[in-house]
Design a protein around this motif. Structure first.
Motif, short mmCIF file in Angstrom:
data_model
loop_
_atom_site.label_atom_id
_atom_site.label_comp_id
_atom_site.label_asym_id
_atom_site.label_seq_id
_atom_site.Cartn_x
_atom_site.Cartn_y
_atom_site.Cartn_z
N ALA A 160 9.05 4.69 -1.13
CA ALA A 160 8.36 4.52 -2.41
C ALA A 160 8.60 5.69 -3.35
N VAL A 161 8.71 6.90 -2.81
CA VAL A 161 8.81 8.09 -3.66
C VAL A 161 10.25 8.50 -3.89
N VAL A 162 11.04 8.54 -2.83
CA VAL A 162 12.41 9.06 -2.93
C VAL A 162 13.39 8.00 -3.42
N HIS A 163 13.17 6.75 -3.05
CA HIS A 163 14.07 5.66 -3.46
C HIS A 163 13.25 4.53 -4.10
N PRO A 164 12.65 4.78 -5.27
CA PRO A 164 11.76 3.77 -5.85
C PRO A 164 12.47 2.47 -6.23
N LEU A 165 13.72 2.55 -6.71
CA LEU A 165 14.43 1.34 -7.08
C LEU A 165 14.79 0.51 -5.85
N ARG A 166 15.30 1.17 -4.82
CA ARG A 166 15.64 0.46 -3.60
C ARG A 166 14.39 -0.05 -2.89
N ALA A 167 13.27 0.64 -3.09
CA ALA A 167 12.04 0.24 -2.42
C ALA A 167 11.55 -1.13 -2.88
N ARG A 168 11.92 -1.53 -4.10
CA ARG A 168 11.49 -2.85 -4.58
C ARG A 168 12.03 -3.97 -3.72
N ALA A 169 13.22 -3.76 -3.17
CA ALA A 169 13.80 -4.78 -2.30
C ALA A 169 13.42 -4.59 -0.84
N LEU A 170 13.23 -3.33 -0.43
CA LEU A 170 12.98 -3.05 0.98
C LEU A 170 11.51 -3.10 1.35
N ARG A 171 10.63 -2.61 0.47
CA ARG A 171 9.21 -2.52 0.80
C ARG A 171 8.54 -3.87 0.58
N GLY A 172 8.65 -4.71 1.56
CA GLY A 172 8.03 -6.03 1.49
C GLY A 172 7.19 -6.30 2.72
N PRO A 173 6.52 -7.44 2.77
CA PRO A 173 5.70 -7.78 3.93
C PRO A 173 6.51 -7.82 5.23
N ARG A 174 7.79 -8.22 5.11
CA ARG A 174 8.59 -8.32 6.33
C ARG A 174 8.83 -6.95 6.96
N LEU A 175 9.14 -5.93 6.15
CA LEU A 175 9.35 -4.59 6.68
C LEU A 175 8.07 -4.03 7.27
N ALA A 176 6.95 -4.18 6.56
CA ALA A 176 5.68 -3.64 7.05
C ALA A 176 5.28 -4.31 8.36
N THR A 177 5.41 -5.63 8.43
CA THR A 177 5.06 -6.35 9.66
C THR A 177 5.99 -5.95 10.80
N GLY A 178 7.27 -5.78 10.50
CA GLY A 178 8.22 -5.38 11.54
C GLY A 178 7.94 -4.00 12.07
N LEU A 179 7.63 -3.04 11.19
CA LEU A 179 7.30 -1.68 11.64
C LEU A 179 6.04 -1.67 12.51
N CYS A 180 5.04 -2.44 12.13
CA CYS A 180 3.80 -2.50 12.93
C CYS A 180 4.07 -3.14 14.29
N ALA A 181 4.85 -4.21 14.31
CA ALA A 181 5.16 -4.88 15.58
C ALA A 181 5.91 -3.95 16.52
N VAL A 182 6.87 -3.20 15.98
CA VAL A 182 7.63 -2.26 16.80
C VAL A 182 6.70 -1.17 17.36
N ALA A 183 5.79 -0.67 16.53
CA ALA A 183 4.87 0.39 16.98
C ALA A 183 3.99 -0.10 18.13
N TRP A 184 3.39 -1.27 17.98
CA TRP A 184 2.53 -1.80 19.04
C TRP A 184 3.32 -2.11 20.30
N LEU A 185 4.53 -2.66 20.15
CA LEU A 185 5.34 -3.01 21.31
C LEU A 185 5.79 -1.77 22.07
N VAL A 186 6.24 -0.74 21.36
CA VAL A 186 6.67 0.49 22.01
C VAL A 186 5.49 1.17 22.70
N ALA A 187 4.34 1.23 22.04
CA ALA A 187 3.16 1.86 22.64
C ALA A 187 2.72 1.11 23.90
N ALA A 188 2.73 -0.22 23.85
CA ALA A 188 2.34 -1.01 25.03
C ALA A 188 3.32 -0.80 26.18
#
Length: 396
Positions: free
Chosen positions: A191-219
């Motif tokens: 959001a801060v360093v790459h604001p233009l690229r973040a418009r395409a990357l920062r979406g629900p899919r990325l956020a959901t994927g990061l959360c899923a990876v965190a829970w799966l790795v922790a488990a």
């Protein structure tokens, strides 16, 4: 900062009565039911480990125990280890830290999760913050059995299955919080360093994927904690220990690789990702001038709190497995136990540096609470926040 973190293990050991010169060579003298001293004829006392060829090891993470003859449910323990295990640090200081994490973290994270789920638009950043609040909330819910265990003088009252479940929940949710903090740092970096690229990357899919990876790795990392026996009786006492004393053989073959993976994959690599992402974010905010000074201070606070709370216990963990001699480090597990309790306090800090620091979020909390007060619905609608209904991050 790093100098302080590296000196933490030595400070903890000196506080507990150990110095690099003394290490674990001299057993502590204490009284529980009988004297620890040997008899007048030179025979060993009732608490003295039988004289065998096995040297006193400091390699395993937990205190190393030896099964009693014809009784694999009971473990012998070195006198110095027993004194540390039953001392004031595990039975008074540690439950106090856990109790503070429970008293502050449970209501703070519970309220934050409720507001994020019901009062805030479901943005990608909101998804990450909701998962962080859920992990910290579940961590707080795993603490009451651990508090009771320490307050009862290291006597686990709930059986083997509950010990495995509570230990896995404690470590799993704590390391899930670290992984989610790293995921949030990646989101802030985009959001801060790459604001233009973040418009395409920062979406629900990325956020959901990061959360899923965190829970799966922790488990996955916490799974070994639920597959191995962890409750044993302490010889010559009525203490039933949960995870604190484990057989030497299983520590070397099973617990050592499990905890090395837990420390490296669950903490050190996420902290490295946070250092890189927040380092770049801090540089970008500093280049933006004084208008970003508030976000700059918050970003530095978030990074510092993660390092202060999580680095000491995991540095001790890796030092313990780096095969230090007893004359160098002594009983590292005695210092690890309070540092682990200190790590849980991060769940108290997260709500205030991620949620409640935002004026808009506090307004949302106030609006939500006023809805439960009779006659305040009109006041909430008229005096509440008149913004656009969007949620601005506390960091950017």
């Amino acid at each position: 900062m790093w100098v302080l973190l590296l000196l933490w293990p030595l400070w903890g050991l000196n506080t507990l009565g150990f110095s690099p010169e003394s290490g674990a060579k001299t057993p502590s003298v204490y009284d529980e039911d009988e004297s620890a001293q040997g008899g007048d004829d030179g025979t060993p006392g009732p608490w003295t480990k039988p004289q065998v060829a096995t040297p006193c090891p400091s390699l395993p993470r937990s205190f190393p125990g030896w099964p009693c003859a014809n009784n694999s449910d009971t473990l012998e323990l070195w006198d110095s280890s027993r004194a540390l295990l039953l001392g004031w640090v595990p039975t008074r200081l540690v439950p106090t830290l856990y109790g503070l994490a429970l008293a502050v973290g449970l209501p703070a994270n519970g309220l934050a999760l409720w507001v994020l789920a019901t009062q805030v638009p479901r943005l990608p950043s909101t998804v990450l913050l909701m998962n962080l609040a859920a992990a910290d909330l579940l961590l707080a819910l795993a603490l009451p059995p651990r508090i009771a265990y320490h307050l009862l003088g290291q006597r686990w009252p709930l059986g083997e299955a509950a010990c495995r479940l509570d230990t896995a929940a404690l470590y799993g949710h704590m390391y899930c919080s670290v992984l989610l903090l790293a995921a949030i740092s990646i989101d802030r970096y985009l959001a801060v360093v790459h604001p233009l690229r973040a418009r395409a990357l920062r979406g629900p899919r990325l956020a959901t994927g990061l959360c899923a990876v965190a829970w799966l790795v922790a488990a996955t990392l916490a799974l070994p904690l639920g597959l191995q026996r962890q409750t044993f009786k302490l010889s010559h006492s009525d203490h039933v220990l949960c995870h604190d004393v484990l057989p030497l053989g299983t520590q070397l073959s099973y617990w050592r690789p499990a905890f090395i993976c837990l420390a490296v994959l669950g903490c050190l690599l996420p902290l490295l990702a946070m250092l890189l992402c927040y380092g770049a974010t801090l540089c970008a905010l500093a280049a933006g001038g004084r208008r970003y000074s508030h976000a700059l201070r918050l970003t530095a606070l978030v990074l510092a709190s993660a390092l202060v709370f999580f680095a000491p216990s995991n540095v001790l963990l890796l030092l313990h497995y780096s095969d230090p001699g007893p004359e160098a480090w002594g009983h590292l597990y005695a210092a690890y136990v309070p540092s682990l309790a200190l790590s849980t306090l991060n769940s108290c800090v997260d709500p205030f540096v991620y949620y409640y620091v935002s004026t808009e979020f506090r307004d949302k909390v106030r609006e939500g609470l006023l809805r439960w007060v009779p006659g305040s619905a009109t006041t909430s609608r008229e005096g509440g926040s008149r913004g656009t209904g969007t949620y601005s991050s506390s960091l950017v």
